[in-house]
Structure formats: structure tokens, C-alpha cells
Design a protein around this motif. Structure first.
Motif, PDB file in Angstrom:
ATOM      1  N   CYS A 288      32.870  -7.518  67.335  1.00 33.05           N
ATOM      2  CA  CYS A 288      34.086  -7.168  68.088  1.00 33.05           C
ATOM      3  C   CYS A 288      34.126  -5.678  68.413  1.00 33.05           C
ATOM      4  CB  CYS A 288      35.331  -7.531  67.285  1.00 33.05           C
ATOM      5  SG  CYS A 288      35.592  -9.293  67.131  1.00 33.05           S
ATOM      6  N   LEU A 289      33.743  -4.844  67.450  1.00 39.75           N
ATOM      7  CA  LEU A 289      33.806  -3.389  67.665  1.00 39.75           C
ATOM      8  C   LEU A 289      32.904  -2.962  68.819  1.00 39.75           C
ATOM      9  CD1 LEU A 289      33.800  -2.007  64.003  1.00 39.75           C
ATOM     10  CD2 LEU A 289      35.608  -1.639  65.697  1.00 39.75           C
ATOM     11  N   SER A 290      31.747  -3.589  68.933  1.00 37.04           N
ATOM     12  CA  SER A 290      30.757  -3.110  69.894  1.00 37.04           C
ATOM     13  C   SER A 290      30.662  -3.971  71.150  1.00 37.04           C
ATOM     14  CB  SER A 290      29.376  -3.054  69.240  1.00 37.04           C
ATOM     15  OG  SER A 290      28.994  -4.349  68.832  1.00 37.04           O
ATOM     16  N   PHE A 291      31.357  -5.122  71.187  1.00 42.26           N
ATOM     17  CA  PHE A 291      31.263  -6.051  72.312  1.00 42.26           C
ATOM     18  C   PHE A 291      31.424  -5.317  73.637  1.00 42.26           C
ATOM     19  CE2 PHE A 291      33.087  -9.042  75.376  1.00 42.26           C
ATOM     20  CZ  PHE A 291      32.168 -10.072  75.303  1.00 42.26           C
ATOM     21  N   PRO A 292      30.578  -5.596  74.627  1.00 45.82           N
ATOM     22  CA  PRO A 292      29.547  -6.631  74.701  1.00 45.82           C
ATOM     23  C   PRO A 292      28.178  -6.181  74.188  1.00 45.82           C
ATOM     24  CG  PRO A 292      29.808  -5.626  76.850  1.00 45.82           C
ATOM     25  CD  PRO A 292      30.756  -4.911  75.933  1.00 45.82           C
ATOM     26  N   GLU A 293      28.113  -4.994  73.582  1.00 47.52           N
ATOM     27  CA  GLU A 293      26.832  -4.569  73.009  1.00 47.52           C
ATOM     28  C   GLU A 293      26.732  -5.027  71.558  1.00 47.52           C
ATOM     29  OE1 GLU A 293      26.434  -0.391  73.937  1.00 47.52           O
ATOM     30  OE2 GLU A 293      27.031  -0.832  75.994  1.00 47.52           O
ATOM     31  N   ARG A 294      25.664  -4.623  70.877  1.00 47.31           N
ATOM     32  CA  ARG A 294      25.478  -4.992  69.471  1.00 47.31           C
ATOM     33  C   ARG A 294      25.173  -3.742  68.662  1.00 47.31           C
ATOM     34  NH1 ARG A 294      26.227 -10.681  68.061  1.00 47.31           N
ATOM     35  NH2 ARG A 294      26.041 -11.760  70.035  1.00 47.31           N
ATOM     36  N   ILE A 295      25.736  -3.669  67.466  1.00 50.23           N
ATOM     37  CA  ILE A 295      25.418  -2.570  66.557  1.00 50.23           C
ATOM     38  C   ILE A 295      25.051  -3.139  65.189  1.00 50.23           C
ATOM     39  CG2 ILE A 295      26.850  -0.805  67.663  1.00 50.23           C
ATOM     40  CD1 ILE A 295      29.022  -1.405  65.554  1.00 50.23           C
ATOM     41  N   ALA A 296      24.374  -2.334  64.380  1.00 51.53           N
ATOM     42  CA  ALA A 296      24.054  -2.768  63.013  1.00 51.53           C
ATOM     43  C   ALA A 296      25.342  -2.850  62.201  1.00 51.53           C
ATOM     44  CB  ALA A 296      23.088  -1.771  62.378  1.00 51.53           C
ATOM     45  N   SER A 297      25.456  -3.895  61.382  1.00 55.17           N
ATOM     46  CA  SER A 297      26.681  -4.099  60.601  1.00 55.17           C
ATOM     47  C   SER A 297      26.464  -3.789  59.124  1.00 55.17           C
ATOM     48  CB  SER A 297      27.127  -5.551  60.725  1.00 55.17           C
ATOM     49  OG  SER A 297      26.148  -6.397  60.142  1.00 55.17           O
ATOM     50  N   GLY A 298      25.198  -3.627  58.715  1.00 62.78           N
ATOM     51  CA  GLY A 298      24.903  -3.463  57.296  1.00 62.78           C
ATOM     52  C   GLY A 298      24.677  -4.789  56.583  1.00 62.78           C
ATOM     53  N   VAL A 299      24.783  -5.913  57.322  1.00 63.43           N
ATOM     54  CA  VAL A 299      24.612  -7.231  56.711  1.00 63.43           C
ATOM     55  C   VAL A 299      23.130  -7.606  56.710  1.00 63.43           C
ATOM     56  CG1 VAL A 299      25.156  -9.694  56.934  1.00 63.43           C
ATOM     57  CG2 VAL A 299      26.918  -7.963  57.407  1.00 63.43           C
ATOM     58  N   ALA A 300      22.683  -8.140  55.568  1.00 63.69           N
ATOM     59  CA  ALA A 300      21.270  -8.539  55.441  1.00 63.69           C
ATOM     60  C   ALA A 300      20.964  -9.692  56.393  1.00 63.69           C
ATOM     61  CB  ALA A 300      20.988  -8.978  54.007  1.00 63.69           C
ATOM     62  N   PRO A 301      19.732  -9.742  56.932  1.00 59.68           N
ATOM     63  CA  PRO A 301      19.384 -10.862  57.806  1.00 59.68           C
ATOM     64  C   PRO A 301      19.333 -12.171  57.021  1.00 59.68           C
ATOM     65  CG  PRO A 301      17.462  -9.476  57.384  1.00 59.68           C
ATOM     66  CD  PRO A 301      18.633  -8.780  56.767  1.00 59.68           C
ATOM     67  N   LEU A 302      19.541 -13.284  57.721  1.00 59.00           N
ATOM     68  CA  LEU A 302      19.403 -14.591  57.074  1.00 59.00           C
ATOM     69  C   LEU A 302      17.942 -14.808  56.712  1.00 59.00           C
ATOM     70  CD1 LEU A 302      21.470 -17.207  59.110  1.00 59.00           C
ATOM     71  CD2 LEU A 302      21.842 -16.472  56.750  1.00 59.00           C
TER      72      LEU A 302
END
Ligand code: NAD
Ligand code: MG
Length: 401
Positions: A288-302
Motif C-alpha cells: 500500500c505504501l509504495s503502490f503501484p511500485e514495490r519496495i522491500a518490506s523486510g519480510v523473508a521470502p516464502l
């Protein structure tokens, strides 16, 4: 883009679970975001720590004494932060000219007026506070349409659905037809909460501590209890109906205990688009913060190799009576959903204080809905009156337990 100025933010409910996740994402991107205002109810220590770290220009504590105490601490520390209190102050920081984006993360009905203030001011509104939308549905969405506010869903399911919807529906602010865009069904997934496998005979007497121990997510107390009754999924059903303009046959709930898939969109051609990720709110918040772009969230990949099986089943009506109450209320109209939300807030607060049993939450919600005369509820005044009335009835019912 380094020529752009940072996005300025107000975070309503900054000391909560969503507030903390939001501030964690923001702190990792200081060039992209700057904090204008933070708000909280009464936790002075937590807010003072946030003041030192994030240096907001304005802070609102909705509790008057807490505001005074914080004011003193801020002064002693020689921080130049304006501290105020009250609903008007909450609305003012949500609508301030200096603000681009408002994270609406107050819990419960207390979030309605400040969230609506952000909407009316045409802000980019990141909606976590589902109760605000549930209690005001059409009025809220009309306000979004009229002001041109950009509404982005933070709730993980709705964020997942948003990501999986066609561009035209994303842009449609809850007004376009899903069927016209090839969507046959929205599948709202839920883990089933901490009591998914508890013997039915042991459900009624579960403690607040057990109810707040969600298997997959770490969240505030109120939403944790809602997840245990699955009224949370019911509120989310109502939330989805408004956000995505769903018809009754376009919205269904599926139990998915692993919380890897956060919801799905099914299309007429048989395609199903699912959004997956760790059960960590920093992902939808960063989206939501970066929409429509993407930023790193600090969440580990699946890690698919380590994940194991993903399973699905239909919700059990006997185990989760609150879910059907909410689905019925959704199509009964605004008085029903406003009243259900109010009754639930009263019942959950009483349960957390150990004044009623876990099993009584559904009974109180049911009784408030049964007693409903279904008056016309449309304007803000009517919504607030309906909320107040339902709380009074819920308190009365509660005195019988
Ligand atoms: P929380 O209890 O952790 O935090 C709530 C915040 O609201 C705190 O900052 C508190 O100070 C503030 N607040 C509480 N009562 C208030 C009042 N009367 N007036 C003004 N401020 C008040 O809750 P949370 O888990 O962060 O949830 C916040 C909202 O986000 C809820 O509507 C919840 O349903 C929604 N949500 C949360 C999650 C999650 O993972 N925690 C996920 C999806 C949606
Ligand atoms: Mg959710």
C-alpha cells in the motif's frame, strides 16, 4: 526516483500492531517516507519512544491525561513536537494539508471519524481499520468517490484480492461490476483461528489468553478474539463487499489453516489468482505504501521447499456462528452491520475483562441483531445513533450473563 520529495504520513493508531509494522517499513526507507503525525489512545511510554525515533511534527493522544503527560515528557526532552487531544485533533491530523497518506489503524469504531476525515480530504488512505468501513459502508464509499481519495486495503485478505483483481477494478473505487471484468468469485481465506480443532464442547469456556494466541499471526487483542470467533472473517466479508462491490454470489469464505494464501480471485475462464506470502503485515503495508511500485518490506521470502501441504475446507457453521451472523447482516443492510460491529466491540471488551464467557460473544451479537427494528440508517448521524443504541442493548443483554 530521487527527485521526488518523501511521501508524508499520518499514522492513526501508531502504538498498535499495525502501527508498529508500518513504522518498521517506513524506517527502512527514510528517503521515501516522512512522518507528519502519530496518534494513540493512552500509552505514553510507547508514544514517547516513537517520538524520539520518528520525530513527528504532531502527536495526538485521544486520552486527555495521556496527552498532558506526553506533553511534559516531550518538553523535558526538548523535542519540538505539538501534542494535542480529542477527536477533532485526530480528524485534523488525518486531513492536514501537509499529509499525503493516512494509515488508518485505530481499532474499532473510534477510528470512524478520523478515517472519514482523511477520506473527505482526498488523501491516499491505507485502510486497516475495517470496523470503520463495516459501520458506514455506503456512506464511506460514496465519500471516497466524491473526494477522489485513493483507498488501498491493508487487511491482508483484501490486499491480496486487490493485487489479484484486474486493473480496471483496482481503479474503480468499489463502483465497477466484477462480472463485467470476468471475475466470477472472490475467495476470502481464513485460518480458522486458535480453536479450529478444539472440541466443540470446550469452546464456550475458552480464556482470553487462549483466544489471543493466534496460530499464524501476531495482532492486537480485539482482532485476535475476532479471529477466534471468526467474526473477523465476517467483518472482512462485509469489508470486501464494499471495497470490491461484490454481489452475494460473488463472495465466499474458505478455511486455509496455513495462512500462506492470503485470498484468491476466480475468473470466468477458470483461472484462479492467489496472492501468497508470509503471515506478516509488513507485506500488505509495504504494498500500500509504495503502490503501484514495490519496495522491500523486510519480510523473508516464502520457502516452498520447507512449506509442506496447503489445505482448504469449508467453515463449520456450528463452530463459528458469528461468521454466518455477519454474512446475513451484510445483505440485511447498514443498520445490521453497524449494530453487529457495535455489539461485538462491547462483547469482546467484556470477554477480555473476563466478565463474560467466550461463547457469550456470539449470543450477545445474535440477540442485538434479533432485537433490531431495521430502521433506515444512512447518514452519519443515523450511523452513530445506531452504534450507540446497539451498544446499549448489548450492555443490557450482558447483564443477564
Ligand atoms: P492494536 O490494539 O494493536 O492497536 C490499536 C491502536 O489504536 C493503538 O495505537 C491504540 O492506541 C489506538 N486506539 C485504541 N483505542 C482508541 C481510541 N478509543 N481512540 C483512539 N485510538 C485508539 O490493534 P491492531 O491489531 O494494530 O489493529 C488495528 C486495526 O487494524 C483494527 O481495526 C484491526 O482490525 C485492523 N487489522 C489489524 C491486523 C493485524 O495484524 N494486527 C490485520 C488486519 C487488520
Ligand atoms: Mg485480515
Amino acid at each position: 526516483d530521487c527527485t521526488q520529495r518523501p511521501q508524508t504520513l499520518t499514522i492513526l493508531g501508531a502504538t498498535g500492531s499495525i502501527g508498529a509494522s508500518t513504522l518498521a517499513v517506513i524506517a527502512a526507507h527514510p528517503e521515501a517516507f516522512s512522518v507528519y503525525a502519530l496518534t494513540a489512545h493512552s500509552n505514553v511510554d510507547a508514544m514517547f519512544a516513537l517520538c524520539e525515533q520518528h520525530r513527528p511534527q504532531v502527536v495526538v493522544m485521544s486520552d486527555g491525561q495521556a496527552a498532558q503527560a506526553l506533553q511534559q515528557r516531550v518538553k523535558n526532552a526538548q523535542l519540538s513536537i505539538q501534542v494535542s487531544t480529542g477527536t477533532d485533533a485526530l480528524c485534523a491530523v488525518a486531513a492536514a494539508d501537509d499529509v499525503d497518506t493516512v494509515m488508518a489503524a485505530i481499532v474499532g469504531a473510534a477510528g470512524l471519524l478520523p478515517t472519514l476525515a482523511a477520506v473527505h480530504a482526498g488523501k491516499r488512505v491505507l485502510l486497516a481499520n475495517k470496523e470503520a468501513l463495516v459501520m458506514s459502508g455506503q456512506l464511506f464509499m460514496d465519500a471516497v468517490h466524491q473526494s477522489g481519495a485513493q483507498l488501498l486495503p491493508v487487511d491482508s485478505e483484501h490486499n491480496a484480492i486487490f493485487q489479484a483483481l484486474p486493473f480496471a477494478v483496482q481503479q474503480g473505487a468499489g463502483r465497477v461490476s466484477l462480472a463485467d471484468h470476468g471475475v466470477s468469485q472472490i475467495l476470502l481465506t481464513g485460518s480458522g483461528g486458535p480453536f479450529r480443532e478444539t472440541p466443540l464442547s470446550e469452546l464456550a469456556a475458552q480464556t482470553p489468553q487462549a483466544a489471543c494466541k493466534h496460530p499464524n499471526w501476531s495482532m492486537g487483542q480485539k482482532i485476535s478474539v475476532d479471529s477466534a470467533t471468526m467474526l473477523n472473517k465476517g467483518l472482512e466479508y462485509i469489508e470486501a463487499r464494499w471495497l470490491f462491490n461484490c454481489q452475494p454470489n460473488e463472495l465466499n469464505v474458505v478455511i486455509h489453516p496455513q495462512s500462506v494464501i492470503h485470498s484468491m480471485v476466480q475468473y470466468v475462464d477458470g483461472s484462479v489468482l492467489a496472492q501468497m506470502g508470509q503471515p506478516d503485515m509488513r507485506t500488505p503495508i509495504a504494498h500500500c505504501l509504495s503502490f503501484p511500485e514495490r519496495i522491500a518490506s523486510g519480510v523473508a521470502p516464502l520457502d516452498f521447499a520447507a512449506m509442506g501441504a496447503l489445505t482448504f475446507n469449508a467453515p463449520d457453521a456450528a463452530r463459528y456462528p458469528c461468521l454466518q451472523l455477519a454474512i446475513d447482516a451484510c445483505w440485511a443492510g447498514q443498520a445490521a452491520t453497524t449494530s453487529l460491529n457495535a455489539a461485538n466491540e462491547v462483547a469482546v471488551a467484556a470477554f477480555l475483562q473476563e466478565k463474560i464467557q467466550f461463547g457469550d460473544i456470539a449470543k450477545i451479537c445474535q440477540q442485538v441483531l434479533d432485537g433490531l427494528a431495521l430502521p433506515k440508517v444512512q447518514s452519519l448521524d443515523e450511523i452513530l445513533a445506531c452504534d450507540e443504541e446497539a451498544r446499549a442493548v448489548a450492555m443490557q443483554q450482558m447483564s443477564r450473563f
